[in-house]
Scaffold this motif. Structure first.
Motif, PDB file in Angstrom:
ATOM      1  N   PHE A   1      58.172 -25.057  67.541  1.00 25.21           N
ATOM      2  CA  PHE A   1      58.307 -26.655  67.832  1.00 25.21           C
ATOM      3  C   PHE A   1      58.770 -26.680  69.266  1.00 25.21           C
ATOM      4  O   PHE A   1      59.541 -25.955  69.982  1.00 25.21           O
ATOM      5  N   LYS A   2      58.108 -27.723  69.717  1.00 30.43           N
ATOM      6  CA  LYS A   2      58.345 -27.881  71.183  1.00 30.43           C
ATOM      7  C   LYS A   2      58.103 -29.623  71.601  1.00 30.43           C
ATOM      8  O   LYS A   2      57.406 -30.176  71.089  1.00 30.43           O
ATOM      9  N   GLU A   3      58.881 -29.687  72.642  1.00 30.24           N
ATOM     10  CA  GLU A   3      58.789 -31.079  73.171  1.00 30.24           C
ATOM     11  C   GLU A   3      58.254 -30.995  74.787  1.00 30.24           C
ATOM     12  O   GLU A   3      58.520 -30.074  75.310  1.00 30.24           O
ATOM     13  N   ILE A   4      57.803 -32.239  75.305  1.00 35.53           N
ATOM     14  CA  ILE A   4      57.482 -32.118  76.668  1.00 35.53           C
ATOM     15  C   ILE A   4      58.957 -32.447  77.521  1.00 35.53           C
ATOM     16  O   ILE A   4      59.764 -32.806  76.901  1.00 35.53           O
ATOM     17  N   ARG A   9      64.421 -34.727  76.547  1.00 34.31           N
ATOM     18  CA  ARG A   9      63.731 -34.379  75.140  1.00 34.31           C
ATOM     19  C   ARG A   9      63.771 -33.030  74.465  1.00 34.31           C
ATOM     20  O   ARG A   9      63.947 -33.050  73.328  1.00 34.31           O
ATOM     21  N   VAL A  10      63.570 -32.051  75.561  1.00 34.03           N
ATOM     22  CA  VAL A  10      63.826 -30.764  74.734  1.00 34.03           C
ATOM     23  C   VAL A  10      65.170 -30.467  73.997  1.00 34.03           C
ATOM     24  O   VAL A  10      65.201 -29.994  72.905  1.00 34.03           O
ATOM     25  N   MET A  17      65.142 -42.358  75.025  1.00 35.78           N
ATOM     26  CA  MET A  17      66.052 -43.030  74.753  1.00 35.78           C
ATOM     27  C   MET A  17      66.203 -43.450  73.447  1.00 35.78           C
ATOM     28  O   MET A  17      65.097 -43.989  72.884  1.00 35.78           O
ATOM     29  N   ILE A  18      67.177 -43.802  72.739  1.00 37.28           N
ATOM     30  CA  ILE A  18      67.245 -44.223  71.557  1.00 37.28           C
ATOM     31  C   ILE A  18      68.256 -45.335  71.464  1.00 37.28           C
ATOM     32  O   ILE A  18      69.068 -45.557  72.185  1.00 37.28           O
ATOM     33  N   TRP A  19      67.800 -46.529  70.663  1.00 36.27           N
ATOM     34  CA  TRP A  19      68.921 -47.443  70.400  1.00 36.27           C
ATOM     35  C   TRP A  19      70.178 -47.111  69.570  1.00 36.27           C
ATOM     36  O   TRP A  19      69.917 -46.341  68.902  1.00 36.27           O
ATOM     37  N   ALA A  20      71.171 -48.151  69.848  1.00 36.84           N
ATOM     38  CA  ALA A  20      72.235 -47.777  68.817  1.00 36.84           C
ATOM     39  C   ALA A  20      72.033 -47.781  67.452  1.00 36.84           C
ATOM     40  O   ALA A  20      72.725 -46.942  66.501  1.00 36.84           O
TER      41      ALA A  20
END
Ligand SMILES: Cc1cc2nc3c(=O)[nH]c(=O)nc-3n(C[C@H](O)[C@H](O)[C@H](O)COP(=O)(O)OP(=O)(O)OC[C@H]3O[C@@H](n4cnc5c(N)ncnc54)[C@H](O)[C@@H]3O)c2cc1C
Length: 448
Positions: free
Chosen positions: A46-49, A116-117, A54-57
């Protein structure tokens, strides 16, 4: 959702893709009794850049409901306490000579930001063993309605499941097969326009800057920023905010040519590294504060930002699309204080939350799954499609507003500010809890 000790699953769910959407769905389903879940990921891990997210409430609430709140709190840059005030500042580079033109729109929506990671790592840690299968690139699937789905992978292996969920991102091969098949069956060739993503007409440059490279007073360290401006040929805006406990500044710049929206997707130009000079040249006329920021990005990446045309459906038989595979969108509908980011991951998590709740209900029903599963997938589509398509369209429209390219509002702050604020009403209403109840009611109606 109940912890499961069941060894004989009532429902076998296969997920293609281990990004944010596939992993969250897998974690949620792995906690439901009677459901076996497998994730097939093309990569060998699994990988992310390396960038910010950001996420909302409303998304935070979903993560907490699954017991992931403490793990995410440890890596959140602004732990949510429900009282975070978000707002929006315009800063017009074209008025830099005269001093900054400035307007604040206050919005009471809380949100949180992450590296993100680390964000993906929380899901990975929460995933039970033996759920993930790496190096399994899906090539195609086949289904006989009412008899499950057969999967074929590039290495020649196969698998079967009751329901197959395409979480394989904006370039989804599952969406491609699904829309081609329905198009052929129905004789409606217009459906083929949903197979591929299209260019939004915007290029983004992204980079991370260790804070020690910037002067301590630089505004991007002190507070999240969105710089808005208009050059002769391109519409542009620049977003910066700190992540990783304030040790790194995340920068995304946008340059748009809206007349190119809808141009076909080009694999070779999607994401690439580019010389720093290209980035500096693109924003050469900007105010010194922005130039100083961009000059510290040593290895920028260049992204041709694509999105999907709003899909007319997400489901065919026992195959469903989820996340970017069904609503890949431009990254302009997340906002915290003065900066803007995307909302795609949050929407993917909402999809997964609703689908997992419905599938849990399927596993609890005494009726045979052949009759209940189609109803659950229909309820998923009824609830999620209009909402996510609204965010998709709004995300594109918001990008135009930040670059003063909305025909009605232009660069008139007095009307533009309130218009942008309206773009965010979906963030508060309806809540994911309400959406979940609506989905379960819809399911009950369909099976009765
Ligand atoms: C510049 C930018 C900034 C953004 N910022 C934000 C933000 O702040 N907040 C937010 O909510 N969203 C943001 N987004 C959007 C967000 O990144 C995406 O919506 C989200 O990552 C999508 O997750 P996904 O799991 O659906 O797809 P992906 O992350 O693309 O995952 C797809 C997975 O499927 C696998 N796969 C693909 N094909 C196959 C196959 N055939 N077989 C097996 N596996 C396969 C891939 O290897 C990958 O692991 C941003 C996007 C951009 C471009």
């Amino acid at each position: 959702m109940d912890a499961s000790n069941s060894t004989t699953p009532k429902l076998k769910v296969a997920i293609c893709g281990g990004g944010v959407s596939g992993l969250f769905l897998a974690v949620a389903l792995s906690r439901c009794a009677g459901i076996q879940v497998d994730v097939y990921e093309a990569a060998d891990q699994f990988k992310e850049i390396g960038a910010g997210i950001m996420i909302w409430a409303r998304t935070w609430w979903i993560l907490e409901s699954l017991g992931l709140g403490p793990a995410f709190s440890k890596i959140a840059h602004a732990p949510p306490d429900g009282s975070i005030e978000t707002g929006f500042n315009f800063r017009r580079s074209d008025q830099a000579q005269e001093g900054f033109c400035f307007q604040m729109v206050r919005m009471p929506y809380g949100c949180v930001r992450f590296y993100r990671v680390s964000f993906l790592d929380v899901f990975i840690d929460a995933l039970p063993e033996n759920v993930a299968h790496f190096g399994t690139r899906l090539v195609s699937y086949s289904q006989e309605i009412g008899r499950g789905v057969n999967l074929s992978f590039a290495d020649g292996s196969t698998a079967t499941c009751d329901i197959f969920v395409g979480c394989d991102g904006i370039k989804s091969c599952i969406r491609g097969q699904l829309f081609r098949e329905v198009s052929e069956r129905s004789g409606n060739s217009d459906l083929l326009k949903f197979v591929d993503p299209v260019w939004t007409g915007t290029i983004a440059y992204r980079g991370l800057i260790p804070v020690e490279r910037l002067p301590p007073h630089h505004r991007s360290i002190v507070e999240p920023m969105m710089y808005c401006g208009k050059s002769k040929s391109l519409l542009q805006h620049v977003v910066s905010y700190s992540i990783s406990a304030g040790s790194v500044v995340n920068v995304v710049t946008f340059a748009s040519e809206p007349q190119n929206e809808g141009k076909p997707y080009k694999e070779d130009t999607w994401v690439s590294h580019c010389p720093q000079q290209e980035l500096l040249d693109c924003y050469a006329h900007w105010e010194p504060e922005v130039e100083q920021l961009l000059s510290q990005i040593e290895n920028p990446t260049k992204w041709f930002i694509h999105h999907l045309r709003p899909l007319p459906f997400y489901v065919d038989g026992n195959v469903a699309l989820l996340g970017d595979a069904c609503h890949g969108m431009a990254p302009h509908e997340g906002i915290y204080a003065e900066y803007c980011t995307g909302a795609g991951a949050g929407q993917a998590i909402e999809d997964a939350y609703i689908l997992a709740s419905l599938l849990e209900q399927v596993s609890k029903e005494t009726l045979p799954i052949q009759s209940t599963l189609p109803c659950a997938l229909k309820a998923y589509e009824v609830i999620r499609l209009p909402f996510a398509n609204h965010v998709l369209q709004g995300s594109y429209d918001s990008g135009l507003m930040y670059e003063f390219d909305n025909a009605e509002y232009g660069d008139n702050y007095e009307v533009l500010g309130p218009a942008i604020e309206k773009q965010w009403h979906w963030v508060e209403d309806p809540s994911p809890q309400v959406e979940r109840l609506r989905a379960l009611e819809c399911f009950k109606d369909l099976i009765s």
